[in-house]
Design a protein around this motif. Structure first.
Motif, PDB file in Angstrom:
ATOM      1  N   ASP A 250     -30.876 -58.113  40.387  1.00  0.00           N
ATOM      2  CA  ASP A 250     -30.148 -57.272  41.342  1.00  0.00           C
ATOM      3  C   ASP A 250     -28.683 -57.207  40.965  1.00  0.00           C
ATOM      4  O   ASP A 250     -28.083 -58.228  40.620  1.00  0.00           O
ATOM      5  N   ARG A 251     -28.134 -56.053  41.052  1.00  0.00           N
ATOM      6  CA  ARG A 251     -26.700 -55.896  40.780  1.00  0.00           C
ATOM      7  C   ARG A 251     -25.939 -55.912  42.091  1.00  0.00           C
ATOM      8  O   ARG A 251     -26.490 -55.611  43.143  1.00  0.00           O
ATOM      9  N   VAL A 252     -24.707 -56.302  42.025  1.00  0.00           N
ATOM     10  CA  VAL A 252     -23.870 -56.314  43.235  1.00  0.00           C
ATOM     11  C   VAL A 252     -22.523 -55.664  42.923  1.00  0.00           C
ATOM     12  O   VAL A 252     -22.094 -55.629  41.776  1.00  0.00           O
ATOM     13  N   THR A 253     -21.895 -55.190  43.965  1.00  0.00           N
ATOM     14  CA  THR A 253     -20.607 -54.538  43.770  1.00  0.00           C
ATOM     15  C   THR A 253     -19.519 -55.574  43.549  1.00  0.00           C
ATOM     16  O   THR A 253     -19.417 -56.552  44.286  1.00  0.00           O
ATOM     17  N   GLY A 254     -18.737 -55.352  42.517  1.00  0.00           N
ATOM     18  CA  GLY A 254     -17.572 -56.188  42.258  1.00  0.00           C
ATOM     19  C   GLY A 254     -16.403 -55.300  41.903  1.00  0.00           C
ATOM     20  O   GLY A 254     -16.499 -54.062  42.009  1.00  0.00           O
ATOM     21  N   MET A 255     -15.306 -55.918  41.497  1.00  0.00           N
ATOM     22  CA  MET A 255     -14.115 -55.146  41.120  1.00  0.00           C
ATOM     23  C   MET A 255     -13.583 -55.648  39.801  1.00  0.00           C
ATOM     24  O   MET A 255     -13.524 -56.852  39.576  1.00  0.00           O
ATOM     25  N   ARG A 256     -13.257 -54.727  38.926  1.00  0.00           N
ATOM     26  CA  ARG A 256     -12.640 -55.119  37.658  1.00  0.00           C
ATOM     27  C   ARG A 256     -11.594 -54.062  37.313  1.00  0.00           C
ATOM     28  O   ARG A 256     -11.863 -52.879  37.422  1.00  0.00           O
ATOM     29  N   ASP A 257     -10.419 -54.539  36.938  1.00  0.00           N
ATOM     30  CA  ASP A 257      -9.312 -53.635  36.600  1.00  0.00           C
ATOM     31  C   ASP A 257      -9.080 -52.597  37.700  1.00  0.00           C
ATOM     32  O   ASP A 257      -8.883 -51.402  37.426  1.00  0.00           O
ATOM     33  N   GLY A 258      -9.186 -53.050  38.947  1.00  0.00           N
ATOM     34  CA  GLY A 258      -8.914 -52.163  40.081  1.00  0.00           C
ATOM     35  C   GLY A 258     -10.008 -51.145  40.346  1.00  0.00           C
ATOM     36  O   GLY A 258      -9.867 -50.283  41.210  1.00  0.00           O
ATOM     37  N   LYS A 259     -11.115 -51.238  39.607  1.00  0.00           N
ATOM     38  CA  LYS A 259     -12.192 -50.249  39.801  1.00  0.00           C
ATOM     39  C   LYS A 259     -13.470 -50.950  40.251  1.00  0.00           C
ATOM     40  O   LYS A 259     -13.663 -52.125  39.974  1.00  0.00           O
ATOM     41  N   ARG A 260     -14.328 -50.181  40.936  1.00  0.00           N
ATOM     42  CA  ARG A 260     -15.623 -50.700  41.361  1.00  0.00           C
ATOM     43  C   ARG A 260     -16.469 -50.988  40.121  1.00  0.00           C
ATOM     44  O   ARG A 260     -16.537 -50.180  39.198  1.00  0.00           O
ATOM     45  N   ASP A 261     -17.089 -52.166  40.102  1.00  0.00           N
ATOM     46  CA  ASP A 261     -17.960 -52.513  38.978  1.00  0.00           C
ATOM     47  C   ASP A 261     -19.267 -53.032  39.554  1.00  0.00           C
ATOM     48  O   ASP A 261     -19.298 -54.087  40.188  1.00  0.00           O
ATOM     49  N   PHE A 262     -20.332 -52.259  39.404  1.00  0.00           N
ATOM     50  CA  PHE A 262     -21.643 -52.652  39.924  1.00  0.00           C
ATOM     51  C   PHE A 262     -22.237 -53.597  38.879  1.00  0.00           C
ATOM     52  O   PHE A 262     -22.876 -53.170  37.922  1.00  0.00           O
ATOM     53  N   GLY A 263     -21.972 -54.898  39.066  1.00  0.00           N
ATOM     54  CA  GLY A 263     -22.198 -55.832  37.960  1.00  0.00           C
ATOM     55  C   GLY A 263     -23.314 -56.853  38.179  1.00  0.00           C
ATOM     56  O   GLY A 263     -24.063 -56.810  39.157  1.00  0.00           O
ATOM     57  N   MET A 264     -23.377 -57.791  37.247  1.00  0.00           N
ATOM     58  CA  MET A 264     -24.468 -58.781  37.237  1.00  0.00           C
ATOM     59  C   MET A 264     -24.095 -60.053  38.015  1.00  0.00           C
ATOM     60  O   MET A 264     -22.918 -60.372  38.158  1.00  0.00           O
ATOM     61  N   GLN A 265     -25.152 -60.750  38.460  1.00  0.00           N
ATOM     62  CA  GLN A 265     -24.951 -62.015  39.188  1.00  0.00           C
ATOM     63  C   GLN A 265     -25.571 -63.171  38.411  1.00  0.00           C
ATOM     64  O   GLN A 265     -26.723 -63.085  37.991  1.00  0.00           O
ATOM     65  N   ILE A 266     -24.817 -64.239  38.317  1.00  0.00           N
ATOM     66  CA  ILE A 266     -25.338 -65.478  37.732  1.00  0.00           C
ATOM     67  C   ILE A 266     -25.466 -66.498  38.868  1.00  0.00           C
ATOM     68  O   ILE A 266     -24.530 -66.691  39.654  1.00  0.00           O
ATOM     69  N   GLU A 267     -26.634 -67.143  38.925  1.00  0.00           N
ATOM     70  CA  GLU A 267     -26.818 -68.232  39.889  1.00  0.00           C
ATOM     71  C   GLU A 267     -26.786 -69.554  39.120  1.00  0.00           C
ATOM     72  O   GLU A 267     -27.464 -69.696  38.096  1.00  0.00           O
TER      73      GLU A 267
END
Ligand code: XMP
Length: 321
Positions: A250-267
């Motif tokens: 599952d991807r989650v919304t994050g932020m990178r360089d001031g932009k939305r980044d629908f990125g990966m999750q590590i548990e």
């Protein structure tokens, strides 16, 4: 057939090694045997006991399945070279990735790895080598959990009523099947292996594919391998039974360089346990967790979220897959 447990506290490792080596010599006779070394404590202990019994008549292979940790094949081969044990690396990366393609179900993944390992890669090696015997590091916990239907360990056949001779064409010898992990560590130490092996934390047979939720593609394996290296570096000083990084699908919304980044999750999971039958999450200091999270999100491209599992086993299992 019921297996009689030998508890670590009752184990005389030198005597155990002598007895098992004698049994192996007797069973194999003048023939030869082969085994696969993964570098885990179980297969390492078996390699040493088998080598003591058979010397060069034991052919030891390291199957590079493409889902091992960073630099693992060569590192393990070098450790065994110091022990006088020759280990040959077999490059089977493409075969394993082909078998894993499109598979998302955990048990189907295990099955794909089992079939590729035993029927394809290992079956062919056995035929070439003319060995009739395969030495394997199955331990009692593998048998218990498989028979109980909790998790199909890839190396348990007889206990499930599968005859390896009929199914795969060879006999399997399991010298460690009466032991649990703590007993195997004593055997590995007594056999002369370095502490980096006998005190090594467990690592599953299905390797990094057990640390990817969903399909274990080469790209996802590359990501979880990088996360695993960082996690093992950051938690190296922690006293724990086992720790790991898991890549979620599952991807989650994050932020990178001031932009939305629908990125990966590590548990992250880190366990306190004696024998892997029950386990508690280690009470890791917050600064350790935070440092780990910072490295994972800055060094592994595309990771925007890091979580820490705080569930005990049971109801959790230690691996997520
Ligand atoms: P679980 O996830 O069952 O893990 O709580 C218990 C211990 O076993 C290892 N493990 C495996 N080892 N093949 C293996 O060789 C497997 O399929 C497998 N699944 C789990 C796990 O790393 C832990 O130490």
């Amino acid at each position: 057939m019921a297996i009689t447990e030998i508890k670590a506290s009752e184990l005389d490792p030198q005597d155990f090694i002598r007895t098992k080596a004698a049994e192996i010599s007797e069973t194999v006779g003048k023939g030869c045997a082969i085994n696969a070394l993964s570098g885990g404590v179980d297969s390492s202990a078996v390699t040493m006991v088998g080598h003591k019994a058979l010397g060069d008549r034991l052919k030891t292979y390291f199957i590079d399945n493409g889902i091992m940790r960073d630099g693992e094949p060569q590192r393990i081969v070098d450790i065994f070279k110091k022990q006088g044990v020759k280990v040959e690396i077999i490059d089977a990366k493409d075969k394993f990735f082909r078998a894993l393609k499109g598979i998302t179900d955990p048990e189907e993944k295990r099955e794909a790895i089992t079939q590729t390992f035993y029927k394809d890669v290992f079956g062919k090696l056995v035929k070439q080598s003319k060995a009739k015997y395969l030495l394997q590091g199955t331990i009692l916990t593998d048998v218990d959990e498989t028979v109980a239907g909790i998790k199909r360990q890839h190396n348990v056949f007889e206990q499930l009523g599968i005859d390896p001779k009929k199914t795969f064409g060879y006999h399997i010898i399991e010298p460690l099947v009466q032991l649990r992990k703590d007993g195997v560590r004593k055997v590995a130490a007594a056999a002369g292996l370095p502490e980096s092996i006998f005190n090594r934390m467990p690592f599953p047979g299905p390797a990094l594919s057990a640390r990817v939720i969903g399909e274990a593609t080469p790209e996802k394996i590359r990501i979880v391998r990088q996360a695993t290296r960082i996690t093992e570096e950051e938690l190296a000083g922690v006293k724990a039974f086992q720790y790991m990084a898991i890549l979620h699908q599952d991807r989650v919304t994050g932020m990178r360089d001031g932009k939305r980044d629908f990125g990966m999750q590590i548990e992250i999971r880190c366990w306190d346990s004696i024998d892997a039958r029950r386990a508690e999450p280690t009470k890791l200091p917050y600064d350790v967790l935070f440092g780990l999270s910072r490295r994972l999100t800055t060094e592994v491209a595309g990771v925007v979220s890091v979580t820490y599992n705080i569930t005990s086993k049971p109801p959790s299992t230690m691996e997520a897959v």
